[in-house]
Design an enzyme around this catalytic site. Sequence first.
Site, PDB file in Angstrom:
ATOM      1  N   ARG A   1       0.806  -1.234   0.000  1.00 37.25           N
ATOM      2  CA  ARG A   1       0.000   0.000   0.000  1.00 37.25           C
ATOM      3  C   ARG A   1       0.837   1.281   0.000  1.00 37.25           C
ATOM      4  NH1 ARG A   1      -3.055  -3.266   3.381  1.00 37.25           N
ATOM      5  NH2 ARG A   1      -4.930  -4.005   2.324  1.00 37.25           N
TER       6      ARG A   1
ATOM      7  N   LYS B   1       2.271  11.426 -11.114  1.00 36.14           N
ATOM      8  CA  LYS B   1       1.429  10.488 -11.879  1.00 36.14           C
ATOM      9  C   LYS B   1       2.241   9.236 -12.163  1.00 36.14           C
ATOM     10  CE  LYS B   1      -1.721  13.440 -14.466  1.00 36.14           C
ATOM     11  NZ  LYS B   1      -2.107  13.877 -15.812  1.00 36.14           N
TER      12      LYS B   1
ATOM     13  N   GLU C   1       8.090  18.986 -25.429  1.00 32.39           N
ATOM     14  CA  GLU C   1       7.335  19.068 -24.169  1.00 32.39           C
ATOM     15  C   GLU C   1       7.763  20.303 -23.367  1.00 32.39           C
ATOM     16  OE1 GLU C   1       4.767  17.294 -23.170  1.00 32.39           O
ATOM     17  OE2 GLU C   1       4.886  15.354 -24.178  1.00 32.39           O
TER      18      GLU C   1
ATOM     19  N   LYS D   1       6.352  23.033 -13.467  1.00 34.01           N
ATOM     20  CA  LYS D   1       5.421  21.891 -13.410  1.00 34.01           C
ATOM     21  C   LYS D   1       4.959  21.674 -11.980  1.00 34.01           C
ATOM     22  CE  LYS D   1       3.897  17.485 -14.657  1.00 34.01           C
ATOM     23  NZ  LYS D   1       4.145  16.161 -15.183  1.00 34.01           N
TER      24      LYS D   1
ATOM     25  N   GLU E   1      -5.535  16.758 -11.103  1.00 34.39           N
ATOM     26  CA  GLU E   1      -6.113  17.181 -12.381  1.00 34.39           C
ATOM     27  C   GLU E   1      -7.630  17.119 -12.347  1.00 34.39           C
ATOM     28  OE1 GLU E   1      -3.978  15.613 -15.753  1.00 34.39           O
ATOM     29  OE2 GLU E   1      -5.567  16.209 -17.132  1.00 34.39           O
TER      30      GLU E   1
ATOM     31  N   ARG F   1     -12.146  21.506 -13.418  1.00 35.07           N
ATOM     32  CA  ARG F   1     -11.425  22.783 -13.467  1.00 35.07           C
ATOM     33  C   ARG F   1     -11.081  23.140 -14.897  1.00 35.07           C
ATOM     34  NH1 ARG F   1      -6.816  23.908  -9.098  1.00 35.07           N
ATOM     35  NH2 ARG F   1      -6.430  25.521 -10.651  1.00 35.07           N
TER      36      ARG F   1
ATOM     37  N   ASN G   1      -2.063  19.721 -20.993  1.00 34.57           N
ATOM     38  CA  ASN G   1      -2.478  18.900 -22.135  1.00 34.57           C
ATOM     39  C   ASN G   1      -2.477  19.701 -23.439  1.00 34.57           C
ATOM     40  OD1 ASN G   1      -2.887  16.639 -20.533  1.00 34.57           O
ATOM     41  ND2 ASN G   1      -4.952  17.313 -19.987  1.00 34.57           N
TER      42      ASN G   1
ATOM     43  N   HIS H   1      -2.130  18.046 -26.792  1.00 34.09           N
ATOM     44  CA  HIS H   1      -2.332  16.607 -26.610  1.00 34.09           C
ATOM     45  C   HIS H   1      -3.584  16.053 -27.288  1.00 34.09           C
ATOM     46  CE1 HIS H   1       1.042  16.935 -23.999  1.00 34.09           C
ATOM     47  NE2 HIS H   1       0.996  15.663 -23.662  1.00 34.09           N
TER      48      HIS H   1
ATOM     49  N   HIS I   1      -2.550  12.701 -29.155  1.00 28.70           N
ATOM     50  CA  HIS I   1      -3.051  11.356 -28.862  1.00 28.70           C
ATOM     51  C   HIS I   1      -3.693  10.738 -30.105  1.00 28.70           C
ATOM     52  CE1 HIS I   1      -3.249  12.291 -24.289  1.00 28.70           C
ATOM     53  NE2 HIS I   1      -2.090  11.817 -24.644  1.00 28.70           N
TER      54      HIS I   1
ATOM     55  N   HIS J   1       6.077  10.410 -28.500  1.00 24.35           N
ATOM     56  CA  HIS J   1       4.954  11.196 -27.977  1.00 24.35           C
ATOM     57  C   HIS J   1       5.202  12.716 -28.097  1.00 24.35           C
ATOM     58  CE1 HIS J   1       1.656  12.453 -25.496  1.00 24.35           C
ATOM     59  NE2 HIS J   1       2.478  13.002 -24.631  1.00 24.35           N
TER      60      HIS J   1
HETATM   61  N1  LIG Z   1       3.962  10.539 -15.224  1.00 27.59           N
HETATM   62  C1  LIG Z   1       3.812  11.611 -15.950  1.00 27.59           C
HETATM   63  O1  LIG Z   1       3.396  12.668 -15.488  1.00 27.59           O
HETATM   64  C2  LIG Z   1       4.192  11.548 -17.405  1.00 27.59           C
HETATM   65  C3  LIG Z   1       4.291  12.729 -18.149  1.00 27.59           C
HETATM   66  C4  LIG Z   1       4.712  12.640 -19.476  1.00 27.59           C
HETATM   67  C5  LIG Z   1       5.014  11.407 -20.031  1.00 27.59           C
HETATM   68  N2  LIG Z   1       4.893  10.283 -19.268  1.00 27.59           N
HETATM   69  C6  LIG Z   1       5.224   8.957 -19.819  1.00 27.59           C
HETATM   70  O2  LIG Z   1       6.614   8.932 -20.095  1.00 27.59           O
HETATM   71  C7  LIG Z   1       6.844   7.934 -21.078  1.00 27.59           C
HETATM   72  C8  LIG Z   1       7.823   8.466 -22.090  1.00 27.59           C
HETATM   73  O3  LIG Z   1       9.045   8.718 -21.437  1.00 27.59           O
HETATM   74  P1  LIG Z   1      10.406   8.908 -22.261  1.00 27.59           P
HETATM   75  O4  LIG Z   1      10.159   9.853 -23.361  1.00 27.59           O
HETATM   76  O5  LIG Z   1      11.453   9.196 -21.275  1.00 27.59           O
HETATM   77  O6  LIG Z   1      10.596   7.490 -22.981  1.00 27.59           O
HETATM   78  P2  LIG Z   1      11.348   6.148 -22.550  1.00 27.59           P
HETATM   79  O7  LIG Z   1      11.328   5.947 -21.103  1.00 27.59           O
HETATM   80  O8  LIG Z   1      10.813   5.092 -23.424  1.00 27.59           O
HETATM   81  O9  LIG Z   1      12.863   6.480 -22.953  1.00 27.59           O
HETATM   82  C9  LIG Z   1      13.169   6.646 -24.330  1.00 27.59           C
HETATM   83  C10 LIG Z   1      14.348   5.776 -24.753  1.00 27.59           C
HETATM   84  O10 LIG Z   1      15.552   6.335 -24.229  1.00 27.59           O
HETATM   85  C11 LIG Z   1      16.278   5.349 -23.499  1.00 27.59           C
HETATM   86  N3  LIG Z   1      17.031   6.068 -22.493  1.00 27.59           N
HETATM   87  C12 LIG Z   1      16.595   6.548 -21.315  1.00 27.59           C
HETATM   88  N4  LIG Z   1      17.565   7.287 -20.746  1.00 27.59           N
HETATM   89  C13 LIG Z   1      18.631   7.245 -21.581  1.00 27.59           C
HETATM   90  C14 LIG Z   1      19.924   7.823 -21.555  1.00 27.59           C
HETATM   91  N5  LIG Z   1      20.293   8.656 -20.579  1.00 27.59           N
HETATM   92  N6  LIG Z   1      20.758   7.568 -22.571  1.00 27.59           N
HETATM   93  C15 LIG Z   1      20.366   6.771 -23.608  1.00 27.59           C
HETATM   94  N7  LIG Z   1      19.154   6.232 -23.718  1.00 27.59           N
HETATM   95  C16 LIG Z   1      18.294   6.477 -22.704  1.00 27.59           C
HETATM   96  C17 LIG Z   1      15.211   4.401 -23.003  1.00 27.59           C
HETATM   97  O11 LIG Z   1      15.761   3.152 -22.668  1.00 27.59           O
HETATM   98  C18 LIG Z   1      14.292   4.358 -24.208  1.00 27.59           C
HETATM   99  O12 LIG Z   1      14.786   3.485 -25.172  1.00 27.59           O
HETATM  100  C19 LIG Z   1       5.491   7.574 -21.663  1.00 27.59           C
HETATM  101  O13 LIG Z   1       5.115   6.319 -21.188  1.00 27.59           O
HETATM  102  C20 LIG Z   1       4.563   8.650 -21.114  1.00 27.59           C
HETATM  103  O14 LIG Z   1       3.246   8.191 -20.942  1.00 27.59           O
HETATM  104  C21 LIG Z   1       4.492  10.326 -17.973  1.00 27.59           C
END
Ligand SMILES: NC(=O)c1ccc[n+]([C@@H]2O[C@H](COP(=O)([O-])OP(=O)(O)OC[C@H]3O[C@@H](n4cnc5c(N)ncnc54)[C@H](O)[C@@H]3O)[C@@H](O)[C@H]2O)c1
Length: 385
Positions: A125, A147, A189, A240, A250, A254, A264, A267, A271, A284
Amino acid sequence: MQRVAVNLKARAARYEILVGANILPTLGKEIRACVGAATRRIALISNQKVYDLYGEIASQSLRGAGFDVNRWLMKDGERHKSLRSFEAALGFLNQSGLQRSDAVVALGGGVVGDLAGFAAATYLRGLDFIQVPTTLLAQIDSSVGGKTGVNLATGKNLVGAFHQPRLVLIDVDALRTVPPRELTAGWCEAVKQGASGDRRLFDRTVRLLRSGGTNSRQWLNNQRSQAGVCATIAAHCRFKSSIVAGDEKEGWARNDSRSRRILNFGHTTAHALEAVTGYRRFRHGEAVGHGMLVAGELSKNLGMLAAGELESLREAIALCGPLPSADDIDAGELIKAMQADKKSVAGKISWVLLESVGKARIVAGDQISGRTLRTALRDGLRAAE
Ligand SMILES: NC(=O)c1ccc[n+]([C@@H]2O[C@H](COP(=O)([O-])OP(=O)(O)OC[C@H]3O[C@@H](n4cnc5c(N)ncnc54)[C@H](O)[C@@H]3O)[C@@H](O)[C@H]2O)c1
């Protein structure tokens, strides 16, 4: 090193985001300072690629601070942010003998962070959770805000929990190895954060991109620009976290310009672009780049946004790097995908539009005619060519 304090008044919680160059070796010490002496074990979640680059430094630092370290490497890629991996992560925490006083560390991009955070939120938990984001997107966005979650076969991020980290440690040196497309996605982003809620942050991001381009190695080898990158990433985290502090979960009702929903921006189209291309064509952030241009066109055509402001947005997105083309995608398919999106409330799409760069307005989709939307899709999706 910069320290950004995050205060979540609603739940009397507080944590710090540390931003600096070559600070990964201090991870153990920083975690120890925040969790105290009772924590014995750390469960480190990463993937092979990131672990090969940074795992040993992180593990050594944790052991040096007196933690026993167990590690689990998930498979790389968005499709592994799944219930199956989540179950495997819980199995790992269980086999590691984690207790309530122990902690989970996520070392990786947003995929690792979201999955490890969800496992930390739910196992026993809720365990303490530390984020060590290694992509630009994770450093400015996904590691901040609490999140966590996984995807279902039918859509992204449909299952999850809000679980705030105890600490976020951002070592900008990790950006040296991030592939160019991932950096472009991260910068898109970053532009989004500034454009939707903070003009100064937008200007600062554009200045950095103008001076250094998107090649992270170039800035990180120069001490002055390295300081600029750290300061800019810290400013994004501050932005942020300020939005999150005022609207942690969120609230769907609102629609003011400080609600979490403004994040968003871009977005609605993003999406849809991802869905109709089977999540294969765009990262993304790249889809968000296109989405911002569509939202910008809509804002201008509805008489909310001056043409010069749209031009500034266009310039900022161009500075992020090339985007995969999107102008061959059928507008009708995109509109259908928008209507099916989970972010629609009571079946209605809402749009985050701009009154100016740095000031968003949320507009109900039914106030926008099909014709206006199609025109914005056509012009916005061409704009990045
Ligand atoms: N929680 C939130 O608030 C929130 C907000 C935005 C996005 N997200 C999520 O984040 C995810 C996308 O994250 P991302 O863009 O980091 O993608 P990712 O985690 O897939 O990383 C992208 C690629 O880079 C590689 N990588 C990571 N760090 C590295 C480094 N230092 N050097 C070389 N390679 C590296 C990873 O292994 C992967 O192949 C999505 O699932 C999205 O839904 C979450």
